[in-house]
Scaffold this active site. Sequence first.
Site, PDB file in Angstrom:
ATOM      1  N   SER A 154      10.594 -12.012 -29.703  1.00  0.00           N
ATOM      2  CA  SER A 154      10.923 -13.006 -30.627  1.00  0.00           C
ATOM      3  C   SER A 154      11.478 -12.431 -31.815  1.00  0.00           C
ATOM      4  O   SER A 154      11.256 -11.347 -32.119  1.00  0.00           O
ATOM      5  CB  SER A 154       9.684 -13.714 -30.943  1.00  0.00           C
ATOM      6  OG  SER A 154       9.664 -14.194 -32.084  1.00  0.00           O
ATOM      7  N   TYR A 167       1.033 -14.584 -33.605  1.00  0.00           N
ATOM      8  CA  TYR A 167       2.045 -14.444 -32.597  1.00  0.00           C
ATOM      9  C   TYR A 167       2.978 -13.171 -32.957  1.00  0.00           C
ATOM     10  O   TYR A 167       3.353 -12.640 -32.025  1.00  0.00           O
ATOM     11  CB  TYR A 167       2.775 -16.029 -33.070  1.00  0.00           C
ATOM     12  CG  TYR A 167       4.138 -16.099 -32.058  1.00  0.00           C
ATOM     13  CD1 TYR A 167       3.971 -16.301 -30.680  1.00  0.00           C
ATOM     14  CD2 TYR A 167       5.228 -15.982 -32.281  1.00  0.00           C
ATOM     15  CE1 TYR A 167       4.945 -16.549 -29.923  1.00  0.00           C
ATOM     16  CE2 TYR A 167       6.389 -16.314 -31.733  1.00  0.00           C
ATOM     17  CZ  TYR A 167       6.236 -16.611 -30.399  1.00  0.00           C
ATOM     18  OH  TYR A 167       7.361 -16.959 -29.634  1.00  0.00           O
TER      19      TYR A 167
HETATM   20  N1  LIG Z   1      11.533 -21.589 -27.800  1.00  0.00           N
HETATM   21  C1  LIG Z   1      11.608 -20.719 -28.702  1.00  0.00           C
HETATM   22  O1  LIG Z   1      12.552 -21.057 -29.755  1.00  0.00           O
HETATM   23  C2  LIG Z   1      11.323 -19.430 -28.565  1.00  0.00           C
HETATM   24  C3  LIG Z   1      11.594 -18.243 -29.506  1.00  0.00           C
HETATM   25  C4  LIG Z   1      11.293 -16.945 -29.420  1.00  0.00           C
HETATM   26  C5  LIG Z   1      10.355 -16.640 -27.987  1.00  0.00           C
HETATM   27  N2  LIG Z   1       9.986 -17.488 -27.123  1.00  0.00           N
HETATM   28  C6  LIG Z   1       9.121 -17.364 -26.260  1.00  0.00           C
HETATM   29  O2  LIG Z   1      10.008 -17.802 -24.938  1.00  0.00           O
HETATM   30  C7  LIG Z   1       8.886 -17.852 -23.958  1.00  0.00           C
HETATM   31  C8  LIG Z   1       8.965 -19.312 -23.196  1.00  0.00           C
HETATM   32  O3  LIG Z   1       8.650 -20.132 -24.128  1.00  0.00           O
HETATM   33  P1  LIG Z   1       9.379 -21.820 -24.279  1.00  0.00           P
HETATM   34  O4  LIG Z   1       9.831 -21.838 -25.635  1.00  0.00           O
HETATM   35  O5  LIG Z   1      10.313 -21.946 -23.092  1.00  0.00           O
HETATM   36  O6  LIG Z   1       7.930 -22.736 -24.103  1.00  0.00           O
HETATM   37  P2  LIG Z   1       7.582 -23.637 -23.123  1.00  0.00           P
HETATM   38  O7  LIG Z   1       6.224 -24.146 -23.600  1.00  0.00           O
HETATM   39  O8  LIG Z   1       8.573 -24.435 -22.769  1.00  0.00           O
HETATM   40  O9  LIG Z   1       7.269 -22.634 -21.640  1.00  0.00           O
HETATM   41  C9  LIG Z   1       5.981 -21.722 -21.556  1.00  0.00           C
HETATM   42  C10 LIG Z   1       5.631 -21.986 -20.145  1.00  0.00           C
HETATM   43  O10 LIG Z   1       4.731 -21.005 -19.949  1.00  0.00           O
HETATM   44  C11 LIG Z   1       3.570 -21.607 -18.869  1.00  0.00           C
HETATM   45  N3  LIG Z   1       2.432 -20.713 -19.366  1.00  0.00           N
HETATM   46  C12 LIG Z   1       1.671 -20.880 -20.460  1.00  0.00           C
HETATM   47  N4  LIG Z   1       0.488 -20.001 -20.243  1.00  0.00           N
HETATM   48  C13 LIG Z   1       0.714 -19.753 -19.048  1.00  0.00           C
HETATM   49  C14 LIG Z   1      -0.122 -18.950 -18.290  1.00  0.00           C
HETATM   50  N5  LIG Z   1      -1.107 -18.289 -18.675  1.00  0.00           N
HETATM   51  N6  LIG Z   1       0.075 -18.665 -17.014  1.00  0.00           N
HETATM   52  C15 LIG Z   1       1.528 -18.997 -16.278  1.00  0.00           C
HETATM   53  N7  LIG Z   1       2.308 -19.899 -17.094  1.00  0.00           N
HETATM   54  C16 LIG Z   1       1.973 -20.142 -18.151  1.00  0.00           C
HETATM   55  C17 LIG Z   1       3.495 -23.154 -19.598  1.00  0.00           C
HETATM   56  O11 LIG Z   1       2.945 -23.899 -18.554  1.00  0.00           O
HETATM   57  C18 LIG Z   1       5.062 -23.276 -19.702  1.00  0.00           C
HETATM   58  O12 LIG Z   1       5.812 -23.957 -18.714  1.00  0.00           O
HETATM   59  C19 LIG Z   1       7.513 -17.712 -24.774  1.00  0.00           C
HETATM   60  O13 LIG Z   1       7.174 -16.271 -24.284  1.00  0.00           O
HETATM   61  C20 LIG Z   1       7.649 -17.961 -26.115  1.00  0.00           C
HETATM   62  O14 LIG Z   1       7.054 -17.100 -27.045  1.00  0.00           O
HETATM   63  C21 LIG Z   1      10.478 -19.069 -27.583  1.00  0.00           C
END
Ligand SMILES: NC(=O)c1ccc[n+]([C@@H]2O[C@H](COP(=O)([O-])OP(=O)(O)OC[C@H]3O[C@@H](n4cnc5c(N)ncnc54)[C@H](O)[C@@H]3O)[C@@H](O)[C@H]2O)c1
Length: 270
Positions: A154, A167
């Site tokens: 991130s 986080y």
């Molecule tokens: N969206 C953003 O702006 C952003 C920015 C930087 C980093 N991220 C990171 O990207 C990654 C994906 O996030 P996203 O934004 O697509 O969110 P999201 O909530 O759409 O997707 C996360 C997915 O992970 C699954 N999940 C959560 N806990 C789990 C577990 N214990 N076992 C298996 N699956 C699990 C959830 O069910 C969900 O489908 C995360 O690591 C998040 O921190 C997101």
Amino acid sequence: MATSLFDLTNEVAVVIGAGGVLAGAVAEGFAEAGAKVAVVDLRPEAGEARAKRIRDHGGTAQFFQANAMERDSLLRAHDAIVASLGAPTILFNAAGGNDPKTTVTPDNPFEAIPLENWKRNFDLNLVAGVLLPCQVFGPGMVARRKGSIINIASVSAHIPLSRVVSYSAAKAGVLSLSRFLAREWATQGVRVNTLTPGFFPADQNRALLFNADGSPTDRTQQIWNHTPMRRFGEAQELVGAAIFLASGRASGFVTGADIRVDGGFLAQTI
Ligand SMILES: NC(=O)c1ccc[n+]([C@@H]2O[C@H](COP(=O)([O-])OP(=O)(O)OC[C@H]3O[C@@H](n4cnc5c(N)ncnc54)[C@H](O)[C@@H]3O)[C@@H](O)[C@H]2O)c1
């Protein structure tokens, strides 16, 4: 015809969190590039829907339910994936998110953050997000001397954002652990890299970014003001970087690297 640098035919890609927004787009991109995709998620409905969407578009995908916080659950998924799709060669780790109880606000100052929630953030982002999947899927890749592991960091891993303190610390750990593993497995055919997404609207951050009426929150205005491109990313915009890192032909000498897909967020201070 020469094989494309970005062709993933004959690869088996495990995408953890593929029921979600970012990993879901990446899972679809991997399938489009020819990989067989194991859609892994905690949520069966979201995972099944993603796998079906990939199959409906002519790709190969199967859903495997697993809780990435539990080693046994991942081990079961691992064995089921090997049995039905073959030995994994790509691991995309995207389980993660921020526990709102750890967010610093006037009502929830730093010193009041509950330890239980702090630990949950570390368990989700660092343990489920990197440690356990690498422990479960890494050894097979090392044994076969072929693997590309991509972990999601991130912008907050590089310089902590305000408010999301645990986080940020957990995601800084994602960078560190990824580099440790990159060095550990560098001579054994397994590459480990990270992607640093900027801000992409997703399930886990929607409430922070948009008010109930759909208008941008103050936080969103701050993010846009700090993003040289003045907008959020779209999940699709992460796919090219993920395919680059996944493909040994495209990035065979790249390990321990971090690719920022952030609209320039980390390129400026004020
Ligand atoms: N969206 C953003 O702006 C952003 C920015 C930087 C980093 N991220 C990171 O990207 C990654 C994906 O996030 P996203 O934004 O697509 O969110 P999201 O909530 O759409 O997707 C996360 C997915 O992970 C699954 N999940 C959560 N806990 C789990 C577990 N214990 N076992 C298996 N699956 C699990 C959830 O069910 C969900 O489908 C995360 O690591 C998040 O921190 C997101």
